[in-house]
Write an enzyme that holds these catalytic residues in place. Sequence first.
Site, PDB file in Angstrom:
ATOM      1  N   ALA A 440       0.824  -1.207   0.000  1.00  0.00           N
ATOM      2  CA  ALA A 440       0.000   0.000   0.000  1.00  0.00           C
ATOM      3  C   ALA A 440       0.860   1.259   0.000  1.00  0.00           C
ATOM      4  O   ALA A 440       0.476   2.281  -0.583  1.00  0.00           O
ATOM      5  CB  ALA A 440      -0.933  -0.001   1.205  1.00  0.00           C
ATOM      6  N   HIS A 485       6.523  -0.368   4.469  1.00  0.00           N
ATOM      7  CA  HIS A 485       5.813  -1.610   4.176  1.00  0.00           C
ATOM      8  C   HIS A 485       4.692  -1.860   5.176  1.00  0.00           C
ATOM      9  O   HIS A 485       4.200  -2.986   5.299  1.00  0.00           O
ATOM     10  CB  HIS A 485       6.780  -2.808   4.196  1.00  0.00           C
ATOM     11  CG  HIS A 485       7.876  -2.718   3.190  1.00  0.00           C
ATOM     12  ND1 HIS A 485       9.005  -1.968   3.382  1.00  0.00           N
ATOM     13  CD2 HIS A 485       7.996  -3.267   1.957  1.00  0.00           C
ATOM     14  CE1 HIS A 485       9.798  -2.066   2.337  1.00  0.00           C
ATOM     15  NE2 HIS A 485       9.205  -2.842   1.443  1.00  0.00           N
TER      16      HIS A 485
END
Length: 695
Positions: A440, A485
């Site tokens: 994301a 992350h």
Amino acid sequence: MPQVAEKKTKNTFIDQEVLLKAYEQMCTARRMADTYEENREVCSKYVHSTSRGHEAIQLAAGFLLTENDYAALYYRDESMLLGIGLEPYELMLQLMAKRDDPFSGGRLYYGHPSLKRKGLPIIPHQSSATGMQAIPATGMAHGIAYLESQKLINDDVKSIVLCSLGDGSVTEGEVAEAFQMAVLKKLPILYLIQDNDWGISATGKEMRANDAYEYAAGFKGLERRRVDGSDFVESYLGLIDALNYVREKRAPLLLHAKCPLLGHHTSGVRKEWYRGDDLKEHEKSDPLIKLEKYLLDAGIPKGKLQQLAKNAAEKVKNDYDRAIASADPEPADFDSHEFAPTVVTEEVGERTPKGGEKVLMVDAALHAVDEILKTTPEALFYGQDVGRRLGGVFREAATLAQKYGDERVFNTPIQEAYIVGSTAGMSATGCKAIVEIQFADYIWPGINQLVEELSKSCYLTKGKFPVQSLIRVPIGAYGGGGPYHSGSVESTLLTIRGIKVVYPSNAADMKGLLKASFLDPNPVVLLEHKGLYWSKLPGTGEAKTVEPDDQYVIPLGKARIAMQADPAKINAGESLVVITYGMGVYWAKEAAQDFRGQVEVMDLRTLNPIDWDAIEMSVRSHGRVMVLTEEPLLNSFAESLAGRISKTCFRFLDAPVWTVGSANLPAVPMNVELEKMMLPNPEKVAQAMKGLLDD
């Protein structure tokens, strides 16, 4: 007509009918631009741009495209639309934002086409964002190449894509991503570059180190040509040569056409403000004057040309008068076509089939994609590292490339914009793309395409071009993942209108929601929490569920009660509801162990559309509400939802709506102890539950 001497096409003749049609259409385009200037009080109500100076190359392209082709145009391509077969009246309807504007019903600027009309090329929606059409256009070519590889379209029909770009737009990084994929996958696309040496008020020398032709030399496999874009004869012959190359070689080509800019940049940025002597220099290359001289030298009577110009002027006047008198859009229709209707409207299939085995969430996703690819030949799956060697960094695509081949499941370069934006082009050709952003935290380069090209397409084309796109995004913190992350991005995504956002919390929901997302004809971002993939984090064992059967789907926008409260506690006014999703479901359920029977946990499952009916029902039942998220709270989706509940359900509340989330920090720290301090956990949630129940 005389034979045209040109080295590469010296034996080619241009039919007299084509030349005279080009002259008449140039006169039409010229008269349209003059009409807009003469009627500025009407025509400059909305910003527009015309094709003055670009008529020759554009008309040549419009004449040569076929009904089997696709085109991605930009806002100065008015003459190309005339060449394709659009009437001045139709373009004027868009100029004036009229109801019967054939492209958008009054929703889009002039020169922004979206067209599905028998006998004409397909033109999907393209935004005004400079250069952004290059990626969806290349996605169209990618879709054509894929369908050809699978024998899903007629081999005799050699469709190509024409992508029209201004030279200045080629400095955009996303254009480089498009060129890279075009040569990497050898795609049938013609990049037509119209170079008038201007941006708005910046010249080519100020904006670029190379023109597009020179720049393209760095992309091995991208054939390059130049033409004089102000000369219709040279443009027409050059385009015949270029289009034949793309059709026969099934490979990309860049055609650089030098054009004068004779009109304003737009009606709002006028040439007299900054052009000076440069404008006089450009006028020496006026395409209409050049073509008229060519025709006169070839023996066409001057009276014939004067009659064509007169016909064009009369046509423009009549069409202008008709457009002025035409109806405006119906105001009540302002909100139609936000989304295309979905086919999944109820839960079907077996969620817990008899004898079924429990599977991890990551395997449920893998199996869902496997079943889709098995039954839907138009479906393909791509992204970074999802190909046969690795099958995804989380093994979420393991074995798929081996089963379905490298044309259907493949790695892309590291270019998130292409991964996202290409799905718009894929959708226009009938392909059904499933793509993945690796983390994301790395979705940001793709946001431009998501916002400009995917999210607005259905609305701005009045439903002609919804974009079917399933974008998988691993999300969230999972124990030492660090600042790049571990991020959560749902609040940003939820500010984008025209996309759906889905967030499953267990294997059964993952399978049912992934399949429903794939079947939805709109852009869907599927957020998949990495900490739930393998149920390794404490308290997440219930994310592993019995695997549903291969028919199982869950309609988007339907919440699920993950934990029931005791009716007696509810009736006594001693209960609360936690509205959450993803990892929040497990934090809430574990925290609720300290408050037996007092806590209902609602798993939203879909964040847009949201199940407001279920939310309101639970608020009425409990009177106390907590909204729980993994995101930092400040300005978040959770705070927005809490505010809506507070306003809409105020009379049912026994206490203020509480929100619980991460600390308001810019990133998740690497050290696991620091991470724990930032993120919610069951203990923090339990403490908040106690405060809310005591409130």
